[in-house]
Motif scaffolding. Structure first.
Motif, mmCIF file in Angstrom:
data_model
loop_
_atom_site.group_PDB
_atom_site.id
_atom_site.type_symbol
_atom_site.label_atom_id
_atom_site.label_comp_id
_atom_site.label_asym_id
_atom_site.label_seq_id
_atom_site.Cartn_x
_atom_site.Cartn_y
_atom_site.Cartn_z
ATOM 1 N N TRP A 1 -41.184 84.406 46.635
ATOM 2 C CA TRP A 1 -42.575 84.281 46.232
ATOM 3 C C TRP A 1 -42.664 83.088 45.300
ATOM 4 O O TRP A 1 -42.131 83.110 44.204
ATOM 5 C CB TRP A 1 -43.012 85.554 45.528
ATOM 6 C CG TRP A 1 -44.407 85.530 44.990
ATOM 7 C CD1 TRP A 1 -44.796 85.238 43.711
ATOM 8 C CD2 TRP A 1 -45.601 85.798 45.721
ATOM 9 N NE1 TRP A 1 -46.155 85.327 43.597
ATOM 10 C CE2 TRP A 1 -46.680 85.663 44.817
ATOM 11 C CE3 TRP A 1 -45.872 86.138 47.039
ATOM 12 C CZ2 TRP A 1 -47.998 85.867 45.201
ATOM 13 C CZ3 TRP A 1 -47.185 86.338 47.417
ATOM 14 C CH2 TRP A 1 -48.227 86.203 46.494
ATOM 15 N N THR B 1 -44.329 84.763 56.138
ATOM 16 C CA THR B 1 -45.718 84.322 56.046
ATOM 17 C C THR B 1 -45.842 83.258 54.977
ATOM 18 O O THR B 1 -45.356 83.439 53.861
ATOM 19 C CB THR B 1 -46.641 85.504 55.691
ATOM 20 O OG1 THR B 1 -46.463 86.534 56.662
ATOM 21 C CG2 THR B 1 -48.093 85.082 55.659
ATOM 22 N N VAL B 2 -46.469 82.162 55.336
ATOM 23 C CA VAL B 2 -46.759 81.093 54.384
ATOM 24 C C VAL B 2 -48.270 80.979 54.313
ATOM 25 O O VAL B 2 -48.934 80.830 55.333
ATOM 26 C CB VAL B 2 -46.142 79.747 54.837
ATOM 27 C CG1 VAL B 2 -46.523 78.632 53.876
ATOM 28 C CG2 VAL B 2 -44.636 79.863 54.974
ATOM 29 N N GLU B 3 -48.792 81.093 53.107
ATOM 30 C CA GLU B 3 -50.239 81.001 52.903
ATOM 31 C C GLU B 3 -50.508 80.092 51.720
ATOM 32 O O GLU B 3 -49.749 80.073 50.760
ATOM 33 C CB GLU B 3 -50.837 82.375 52.615
ATOM 34 C CG GLU B 3 -50.699 83.348 53.750
ATOM 35 C CD GLU B 3 -51.216 84.730 53.398
ATOM 36 O OE1 GLU B 3 -51.155 85.115 52.206
ATOM 37 O OE2 GLU B 3 -51.695 85.414 54.300
ATOM 38 N N GLY B 4 -51.601 79.371 51.801
ATOM 39 C CA GLY B 4 -51.948 78.510 50.689
ATOM 40 C C GLY B 4 -53.276 77.830 50.907
ATOM 41 O O GLY B 4 -53.974 78.076 51.883
ATOM 42 N N VAL B 5 -53.598 76.948 49.982
ATOM 43 C CA VAL B 5 -54.831 76.181 50.049
ATOM 44 C C VAL B 5 -54.461 74.719 49.908
ATOM 45 O O VAL B 5 -53.742 74.331 48.988
ATOM 46 C CB VAL B 5 -55.806 76.587 48.918
ATOM 47 C CG1 VAL B 5 -57.077 75.769 48.976
ATOM 48 C CG2 VAL B 5 -56.109 78.068 49.000
ATOM 49 N N ILE C 1 -57.455 76.003 54.419
ATOM 50 C CA ILE C 1 -56.549 77.132 54.331
ATOM 51 C C ILE C 1 -55.284 76.820 55.132
ATOM 52 O O ILE C 1 -55.355 76.382 56.275
ATOM 53 C CB ILE C 1 -57.211 78.410 54.873
ATOM 54 C CG1 ILE C 1 -58.482 78.724 54.079
ATOM 55 C CG2 ILE C 1 -56.248 79.588 54.863
ATOM 56 C CD1 ILE C 1 -58.257 79.013 52.618
ATOM 57 N N VAL C 2 -54.136 77.068 54.532
ATOM 58 C CA VAL C 2 -52.841 76.894 55.190
ATOM 59 C C VAL C 2 -52.304 78.281 55.480
ATOM 60 O O VAL C 2 -52.244 79.126 54.582
ATOM 61 C CB VAL C 2 -51.858 76.123 54.285
ATOM 62 C CG1 VAL C 2 -50.502 76.015 54.933
ATOM 63 C CG2 VAL C 2 -52.414 74.760 53.925
ATOM 64 N N ASN C 3 -51.947 78.545 56.735
ATOM 65 C CA ASN C 3 -51.442 79.863 57.095
ATOM 66 C C ASN C 3 -50.511 79.715 58.289
ATOM 67 O O ASN C 3 -50.892 79.140 59.295
ATOM 68 C CB ASN C 3 -52.601 80.795 57.436
ATOM 69 C CG ASN C 3 -52.132 82.209 57.666
ATOM 70 O OD1 ASN C 3 -51.207 82.455 58.424
ATOM 71 N ND2 ASN C 3 -52.780 83.136 57.015
ATOM 72 N N ALA C 4 -49.293 80.209 58.153
ATOM 73 C CA ALA C 4 -48.334 80.169 59.258
ATOM 74 C C ALA C 4 -47.428 81.384 59.163
ATOM 75 O O ALA C 4 -47.153 81.888 58.072
ATOM 76 C CB ALA C 4 -47.505 78.890 59.202
ATOM 77 N N THR C 5 -46.980 81.892 60.314
ATOM 78 C CA THR C 5 -46.029 83.003 60.336
ATOM 79 C C THR C 5 -44.899 82.677 61.292
ATOM 80 O O THR C 5 -45.060 81.900 62.234
ATOM 81 C CB THR C 5 -46.690 84.325 60.783
ATOM 82 O OG1 THR C 5 -47.223 84.149 62.090
ATOM 83 C CG2 THR C 5 -47.791 84.754 59.837
ATOM 84 N N THR D 1 -58.095 85.016 41.175
ATOM 85 C CA THR D 1 -56.713 85.133 41.641
ATOM 86 C C THR D 1 -55.895 85.926 40.629
ATOM 87 O O THR D 1 -56.177 85.908 39.433
ATOM 88 C CB THR D 1 -56.084 83.754 41.845
ATOM 89 O OG1 THR D 1 -56.183 83.024 40.613
ATOM 90 C CG2 THR D 1 -56.781 82.986 42.938
#
Length: 120
Positions: free
Chosen positions: A71, A99-103, A109-113, A41
């Motif tokens: 961010w 966009t929201v991304e994460g673990v 996996i977390v992902n939303a728009t 990362t």
């Protein structure tokens, strides 16, 4: 689409594979294949975020044309199913995708728009 130039050669594309162990088990590569380690990362970057509640920032008259509005790589939900994350939008009118991304804690996996529209 453009082309990728590397070492004086032109390529029509790049394939990127990642494994946890880096062993690429079951994939047979041509001996001429070049492998590159992208590393882990990336280091945390800090983005300028104006504090518009401060009167001196409100009266600067400097337009805000940022593309990355917020961010927070270290944001944690602490088990909450919903969170409110306030932010200021850009001054540039248009349609923006949030966009929201994460673990997640268990590796999910977390992902939303979500799309917002900024007007004058």
């Amino acid at each position: 689409m453009g082309h990728y130039i590397f070492g004086g050669q032109r390529f029509d594309g790049i394939l990127s594979f990642s494994t946890y162990k880096g062993d690429y088990q079951g994939i047979k590569l041509d001996p001429a294949t070049q492998l590159f380690n992208k590393g882990c990362t990336q280091a945390t970057r800090y983005f300028y975020t104006p504090a518009y509640e401060e009167e001196k920032v409100k009266t600067l008259g400097k337009p805000d044309f940022r593309h990355t509005l917020l961010w927070i790589p270290t944001l944690q939900s602490n088990g909450q199913k919903e969170m409110t994350i306030p932010f200021y939008t850009s001054d540039l009118p248009g349609e923006y995708t949030i966009t929201v991304e994460g673990v997640g804690k268990n590796g999910t996996i977390v992902n939303a728009t979500h799309t917002i529209i900024v007007t004058n």
